[in-house]
Design a protein around this motif. Structure first.
Motif, PDB file in Angstrom:
ATOM      1  N   GLY A  62      -4.585  -1.437   7.672  1.00  0.00           N
ATOM      2  CA  GLY A  62      -5.997  -1.676   7.437  1.00  0.00           C
ATOM      3  C   GLY A  62      -6.315  -2.181   6.051  1.00  0.00           C
ATOM      4  O   GLY A  62      -7.328  -2.861   5.848  1.00  0.00           O
ATOM      5  N   LEU A  63      -5.485  -1.854   5.065  1.00  0.00           N
ATOM      6  CA  LEU A  63      -5.777  -2.293   3.705  1.00  0.00           C
ATOM      7  C   LEU A  63      -5.792  -3.808   3.601  1.00  0.00           C
ATOM      8  O   LEU A  63      -6.639  -4.391   2.912  1.00  0.00           O
ATOM      9  CB  LEU A  63      -4.760  -1.693   2.730  1.00  0.00           C
ATOM     10  CG  LEU A  63      -4.860  -0.179   2.512  1.00  0.00           C
ATOM     11  CD1 LEU A  63      -3.740   0.297   1.599  1.00  0.00           C
ATOM     12  CD2 LEU A  63      -6.221   0.196   1.920  1.00  0.00           C
ATOM     13  N   ALA A  64      -4.861  -4.483   4.261  1.00  0.00           N
ATOM     14  CA  ALA A  64      -4.855  -5.945   4.241  1.00  0.00           C
ATOM     15  C   ALA A  64      -6.090  -6.499   4.941  1.00  0.00           C
ATOM     16  O   ALA A  64      -6.672  -7.498   4.497  1.00  0.00           O
ATOM     17  CB  ALA A  64      -3.586  -6.484   4.894  1.00  0.00           C
ATOM     18  N   THR A  83      -2.269  -9.461  -5.004  1.00  0.00           N
ATOM     19  CA  THR A  83      -3.560  -8.797  -4.837  1.00  0.00           C
ATOM     20  C   THR A  83      -3.457  -7.665  -3.826  1.00  0.00           C
ATOM     21  O   THR A  83      -4.019  -6.578  -4.024  1.00  0.00           O
ATOM     22  CB  THR A  83      -4.631  -9.805  -4.379  1.00  0.00           C
ATOM     23  OG1 THR A  83      -4.715 -10.855  -5.332  1.00  0.00           O
ATOM     24  CG2 THR A  83      -5.985  -9.131  -4.244  1.00  0.00           C
ATOM     25  N   PHE A  84      -2.710  -7.882  -2.735  1.00  0.00           N
ATOM     26  CA  PHE A  84      -2.528  -6.822  -1.742  1.00  0.00           C
ATOM     27  C   PHE A  84      -1.789  -5.626  -2.345  1.00  0.00           C
ATOM     28  O   PHE A  84      -2.176  -4.472  -2.122  1.00  0.00           O
ATOM     29  CB  PHE A  84      -1.764  -7.349  -0.533  1.00  0.00           C
ATOM     30  CG  PHE A  84      -1.304  -6.269   0.398  1.00  0.00           C
ATOM     31  CD1 PHE A  84      -2.211  -5.504   1.103  1.00  0.00           C
ATOM     32  CD2 PHE A  84       0.049  -5.990   0.550  1.00  0.00           C
ATOM     33  CE1 PHE A  84      -1.800  -4.481   1.944  1.00  0.00           C
ATOM     34  CE2 PHE A  84       0.471  -4.973   1.388  1.00  0.00           C
ATOM     35  CZ  PHE A  84      -0.444  -4.219   2.092  1.00  0.00           C
ATOM     36  N   VAL A  85      -0.737  -5.876  -3.103  1.00  0.00           N
ATOM     37  CA  VAL A  85       0.005  -4.772  -3.722  1.00  0.00           C
ATOM     38  C   VAL A  85      -0.899  -4.007  -4.686  1.00  0.00           C
ATOM     39  O   VAL A  85      -0.828  -2.770  -4.771  1.00  0.00           O
ATOM     40  CB  VAL A  85       1.268  -5.294  -4.423  1.00  0.00           C
ATOM     41  CG1 VAL A  85       1.968  -4.176  -5.198  1.00  0.00           C
ATOM     42  CG2 VAL A  85       2.233  -5.893  -3.402  1.00  0.00           C
ATOM     43  N   ALA A  86      -1.767  -4.711  -5.406  1.00  0.00           N
ATOM     44  CA  ALA A  86      -2.729  -4.034  -6.274  1.00  0.00           C
ATOM     45  C   ALA A  86      -3.641  -3.124  -5.464  1.00  0.00           C
ATOM     46  O   ALA A  86      -3.978  -2.015  -5.897  1.00  0.00           O
ATOM     47  CB  ALA A  86      -3.542  -5.070  -7.056  1.00  0.00           C
ATOM     48  N   VAL A  87      -4.043  -3.569  -4.269  1.00  0.00           N
ATOM     49  CA  VAL A  87      -4.876  -2.748  -3.385  1.00  0.00           C
ATOM     50  C   VAL A  87      -4.110  -1.514  -2.919  1.00  0.00           C
ATOM     51  O   VAL A  87      -4.662  -0.407  -2.867  1.00  0.00           O
ATOM     52  CB  VAL A  87      -5.366  -3.583  -2.189  1.00  0.00           C
ATOM     53  CG1 VAL A  87      -5.956  -2.691  -1.092  1.00  0.00           C
ATOM     54  CG2 VAL A  87      -6.399  -4.608  -2.639  1.00  0.00           C
ATOM     55  N   VAL A  88      -2.843  -1.681  -2.579  1.00  0.00           N
ATOM     56  CA  VAL A  88      -2.004  -0.551  -2.162  1.00  0.00           C
ATOM     57  C   VAL A  88      -1.960   0.512  -3.255  1.00  0.00           C
ATOM     58  O   VAL A  88      -2.128   1.717  -2.998  1.00  0.00           O
ATOM     59  CB  VAL A  88      -0.585  -1.034  -1.817  1.00  0.00           C
ATOM     60  CG1 VAL A  88       0.378   0.150  -1.660  1.00  0.00           C
ATOM     61  CG2 VAL A  88      -0.600  -1.867  -0.546  1.00  0.00           C
TER      62      VAL A  88
END
Length: 314
Positions: free
Chosen positions: A161-163, A77-82
């Protein structure tokens, strides 16, 4: 006022301070139980996403010599946000600049920070940041079904900050049935709740800590990005901070020292706040369609409030 008893907790997490405030019963039981669960999850996500802990999943992903690496659902999910942040901003918000960040000297938690006026006095002439044509995010691939991340070995991700925005939103989803809640993940904020209670959210100046504006929000994400904290002098005595210009790989001094963004989610607010800082005074407003505050390096600030007809400059 909120419906039901309110509980809260504030604690060290994500290299700063996190907090959870919950009112009323909900999915996680009583408000006090929900706060306990929120704290537990925030600390667990900190351990997963910290780049300063060698045992974290993020560090293990960054150091893995394989081109394709299996990851947890949370990391996927984090990589998708990146990838979403990079695509949305055309590469301006690029979380694949960890190695460049380490070269500037940001290799561990910073116990102190260079005062903002001193850093600005020493900084290079201001210029708007831009994307890198060879941005590392273009070589990052995610298979959300197989939960694998593919990238050239050596390409490393910075949670940053994204995480924090992501975990604030994940907690918001879990707390939605409670009457009211606020989750502060080291500056990335998510407020909401079934009762639609409005909370006051204060924006402080990075120069003196004085409040420059107050928003009243019932259901929103809020994020502040800036160069007033986590700054240092590099090996050449030049001021450095954690917001890099992807085009140069160096700290960006754009004329904007801080931007606060409102958005439907904390994740979106985070990418918009960061893009506003990197875009400089002329481009910042375009990243704040839901409202926000921009602080310039001469101390003036501009408020973009959806309750107002236009922007107010002070």
């Amino acid at each position: 006022m909120t419906n039901g008893a309110e509980a809260s907790a504030s604690f060290d997490c994500f290299g700063s301070t996190c907090a959870a405030i919950v009112a009323g019963d909900g999915t996680w039981g009583r408000a006090s139980d929900a706060v306990t669960m929120a704290r537990r999850r925030l600390l667990a996500w900190h351990r997963r996403f910290s780049r300063f802990e060698a045992s974290s999943e993020l560090s293990r992903l960054n150091d893995d010599p394989r081109a394709e690496v299996p990851v947890s659902g949370a990391m996927a999910t984090f990589v998708a946000v990146v990838l979403h942040a990079a695509r949305t901003t055309g590469g301006l918000v690029d979380a694949t600049l960890l190695r460049e960040l380490e070269v500037t000297g940001y290799v561990g938690d910073l116990p102190t920070s260079v005062p903002l006026p001193e850093a600005l006095a020493l900084a290079a002439p201001r210029r708007r940041a831009g994307p890198s044509p060879a941005g590392g995010w273009r070589r990052l691939r995610l298979d959300p079904v197989a939960r694998t991340v593919t990238r050239p070995p050596g390409l490393a991700l910075d949670s940053g900050g994204l995480a924090k925005g992501l975990v604030a939103d994940l907690l918001a989803n879990a707390l939605a049935a409670h009457a009211s809640f606020a989750v502060d993940c080291a500056g990335d904020l998510r407020v909401g709740g079934a009762a639609g209670v409005r909370r006051e959210v204060l924006v402080a100046s990075p120069f003196d800590g004085e409040v420059v504006h107050a928003f009243e929000l019932a259901d929103a994400g809020v994020a502040t990005s800036g160069i007033g904290r986590r700054s240092w002098l590099d090996a050449d005595g030049a001021p450095a901070h954690h917001l890099l210009d992807p085009a140069t790989g160096r700290p960006a001094f754009t004329g904007v020292v801080q931007a606060t963004a409102l958005a439907p989610s904390a994740t979106e607010a985070e990418l918009r706040a960061k893009a506003a800082v990197l875009s400089g005074p002329e481009g910042a407003r375009g990243w704040l369609p839901h409202g926000g505050v921009v602080v310039l390096d001469d101390g003036r600030h501009e408020v973009f409030d959806p309750r107002l007809a236009g922007a107010a400059a002070q």
